[in-house]
Design a protein around this motif. Structure first.
Motif, short mmCIF file in Angstrom:
data_model
loop_
_atom_site.label_atom_id
_atom_site.label_comp_id
_atom_site.label_asym_id
_atom_site.label_seq_id
_atom_site.Cartn_x
_atom_site.Cartn_y
_atom_site.Cartn_z
N GLU B 247 34.19 -1.58 3.44
CA GLU B 247 34.73 -2.87 3.94
C GLU B 247 35.96 -3.27 3.15
O GLU B 247 36.93 -3.77 3.71
CB GLU B 247 33.66 -3.97 3.83
N ARG B 250 38.80 -1.09 4.17
CA ARG B 250 39.26 -1.47 5.50
C ARG B 250 40.13 -2.74 5.45
O ARG B 250 41.01 -2.93 6.29
CB ARG B 250 38.04 -1.71 6.40
N SER B 251 39.87 -3.57 4.44
CA SER B 251 40.60 -4.84 4.35
C SER B 251 41.81 -4.77 3.41
O SER B 251 42.46 -5.80 3.19
CB SER B 251 39.65 -5.94 3.86
N SER B 298 33.72 -11.74 10.22
CA SER B 298 34.54 -10.58 9.90
C SER B 298 34.92 -10.61 8.41
O SER B 298 35.42 -11.63 7.91
CB SER B 298 35.81 -10.60 10.76
N TYR B 299 34.70 -9.48 7.74
CA TYR B 299 35.10 -9.41 6.33
C TYR B 299 36.61 -9.50 6.20
O TYR B 299 37.13 -10.06 5.24
CB TYR B 299 34.60 -8.10 5.70
#
Lengths: 164, 498
Positions: B247, B250-251, B298-299
């Protein structure tokens, strides 16, 4: 539902009027009376260097903004039902402010250590917590902790009172 | 210069320095985690405490608070859908849905990582940009400096708040309060009313405590006793899992973008973290591969909001430290603390206090890993802060305000000043008159008047000097343009919500 004391429009208009009045007092009374020259005014050659030059400009602009505030509020849609502050809220704010002033005065008389537990206890109960398991420890231990921190940590003596 | 940097680093790397940053971060996260306690308020209350320390300890302590509150505000946003601070409002959008899915712990961790990275990024930009900008500003004479201050004030008044009239009005109030005291050219006493304490002007600390902290407590005092005494719904981090590394990966791009937006917005006076967070959030949603997740937990959404929010922390110090123009209320308070410590923010700051400034910068940077560590280890403790009942909190904060105002000069007059400033601030808040232009104008007024009078002395009273010198004319023109654009519709226009 609590009674509305100030609607949005009423609050803006009355504040604008108050500021306008303040501007007049400032310009015609405070500036002549409370700008005390240490040199004779004629010793300062230019108007722009005089101590009342900037205050005059600023207060004129402030008066102008106050008029804009009033005009803006008057041109707004009718929004009186939207409260800036209600009667109960205003009362509560007034009580908290008055209690704080009384507490500060009490500190001058009887000192921080004596007055603070009473102030805290009264405020906590005023805000609806009546459970003594919270009120007593908090209003006694918190001021003790503050006093200890200032005395030993910062070497600051909090008000000791003039009565003793 | 290298010698000064090394001297600064050695001044910073003491156990006291590290302890004060750590304490500041801890206090900041704690205060930020309590719903309704803003970073501005926390810094205002704790400014007087920094005066008991030398600048290399006191200023990093306050900077630690500044950092900590920005992350701390995300905790109640995620746990109980109540932003601890205004800029954390965007964090609620995805943080709370994540908590409802049982992923509160990982959402708080995402906020922590994004905050730390955003903050570190903007601190680096501050350190790199400050010195060259200060060097440029050193070339300014009083004419240019007055024009620059006027432009800064115009931007802040026009951009802050919802109405230009109210913003300008607030700034004028600040100037009027700032004019109290002895005039530096003529030596005349202005509006001191024979009170010796007013000869040096209205005290900054009592004014800040009153306007930012006491007024906020009076707003809270409006609530009914039932609301005040009720403990907030239990917020806890039960269950959940640590943030999956995937995560975070992804961010990464979202965090970088948020850091850039936060730094860019933060460096512009009068904007602030709330604008940066929503801009970053909107940009992240627009460019995300999973835009449908935004708003549902959503993170990436949490990362976008928090990275931008914290990136403002370092960036808003750029105009403050280099030009002496604080960009927002927090920066204004920090500027007041610098001044009280004998460090005068502005072009000469780095020339006169280079080692001290490098020491402060070192601790500013070290505050980030310290925040990461504290966030990791102490998140459950900070989460408990969310549940403190207001009936205990408000009296405790009011008491801290009164004590804070008193210790400024050990003078009861300052306490009364803080109380009345609080009442005044309460009414201004009710009327939606922004506080930031007032405080910033109050701080800048003496410097602006000094520059104005010096410029007029040099020009023999000729006002056209502000328009004939190119840099000054540029700033004046920009100020006029911003003002005209702001009042394009009507001077009293207030944009509608939504």
């Amino acid at each position: 539902m609590q009674k509305t004391v100030f609607g949005v429009r009423k609050a803006a208009v009355s504040t604008g009027l108050f500021f306008l009045l303040f501007s007049l007092v400032y310009y015609f009374y405070l500036i002549p009376q409370y700008i005390v020259f240490s040199l004779p005014p004629e010793g300062i050659s230019r108007t722009s260097l005089q101590p009342h030059f900037l205050p005059r400009i600023v207060i004129v602009l402030f008066a102008l903004m106050s008029i804009f505030l009033i005009v803006g509020a008057l041109r707004q849609q009718e929004e009186e039902r939207e409260a800036v502050v209600g009667a109960r809220a205003l009362f509560q704010v007034g009580v908290v402010f008055a209690l704080s002033c009384v507490y500060v005065y009490a500190q001058e008389l009887v000192g921080f250590s004596v007055s603070t537990p009473f102030f805290l206890a009264v405020l906590i109960m005023f805000f609806g917590t009546r459970d003594w398991r919270y009120v007593v420890p908090f209003s006694v231990l918190f001021p003790l902790g503050i006093n200890y921190f200032f005395w030993f940590g910062l070497q600051v003596i909090l008000p000791e009172g003039t009565l003793w | 210069m290298l010698e000064q940097i090394l001297e600064g680093i050695s001044m910073a790397l003491t156990w006291q320095g590290l302890a004060m940053v750590a304490l500041g971060v801890f206090v900041g996260i704690t205060m930020g985690a309590i719903p309704g306690l803003t970073g501005v308020m926390a810094t205002a209350i704790l400014v007087p405490f920094s005066f008991f320390m030398p600048p290399v300890l006191g200023i990093p302590f306050l900077l630690g608070i500044h950092k900590g509150t920005l992350f701390g505000g995300s905790i109640p946003a995620i746990l109980v859908n109540t932003p601890g601070t205004a800029p954390a409002a965007a964090t609620c959008l995805d943080g709370y849905p994540l908590a409802q899915k049982g992923e509160a712990r990982s959402a708080v961790h995402m906020a922590l990582y994004a905050s730390t990275l955003g903050d570190t990024f903007s601190d680096i930009v501050l350190i790199v940009a400050a010195l060259p900008l200060a060097a440029i500003a050193l070339m300014f004479g009083p004419t240019e400096f007055f024009a620059l201050l006027l432009m800064g004030l115009t931007v802040i008044s026009s951009v802050t708040g919802r109405s230009v009239v109210k913003g300008v009005m607030a700034a004028l109030m600040g100037v009027l309060i700032g004019l109290v005291g002895i005039d530096f050219v003529s030596g005349a006493e202005r509006f001191t009313f024979g009170i010796p304490g007013l000869e040096e002007g209205v005290g900054l600390v009592p004014l800040l405590i009153g306007l930012f902290a006491i007024s906020e407590m009076l707003i809270k005092a409006e609530k009914s006793a039932v609301e005040m005494a009720r403990p907030p719904e239990g917020a806890h981090l039960k269950g959940g899992r640590p943030l999956p590394l995937g995560e975070l990966r992804r961010s990464a791009r979202t965090i970088l973008r948020g850091s850039l937006i936060g730094t860019g917005i933060g460096a512009i006076p009068g904007t602030g973290a709330a604008i940066a967070t929503f801009l970053s959030y909107a940009a992240a949603k627009r460019t995300s591969r999973n835009p449908e997740e935004f708003g549902e937990g959503s993170y990436e959404g949490v990362a976008a909001a928090e990275s931008a929010n914290s990136a403002v922390a370092g960036a808003d110090l750029i105009p403050t430290l280099t030009f002496g123009i604080p960009g927002d209320s927090s920066a204004a308070i920090l500027m007041g603390a610098f001044m009280a410590q004998g460090l005068r923010p502005g072009p000469g700051l780095f020339e006169e206090n280079a080692p001290t400034m490098y020491a402060i910068f070192t601790l500013l940077l070290l505050g980030n890993p310290i925040m990461l560590l504290q966030g990791w280890l102490l998140t459950p403790l900070f989460a408990r802060m969310v549940t403190i009942r207001q009936s205990l909190l408000v009296p405790a904060i009011l008491l801290s305000c009164i004590v804070g105002a008193f210790i400024f000069h050990n003078y009861m007059g300052d306490v009364y000043l803080a109380l009345f400033a609080g009442l005044f601030g309460y009414w201004l808040r009710k009327l939606d008159i922004p506080m930031a232009p007032l405080v910033i104008a109050f701080i800048l007024a003496p410097k602006a008047e000094e520059s104005l009078k010096q410029a007029l002395l040099y020009s023999h009273g000729d006002f056209s000097v502000f328009l004939t010198r190119p840099i000054s004319a540029f700033f004046m023109g920009l100020a006029a343009l911003i003002l005209v654009l702001s009042i394009w519709k009507r001077p009293w226009a207030e944009p509608r919500d939504g």
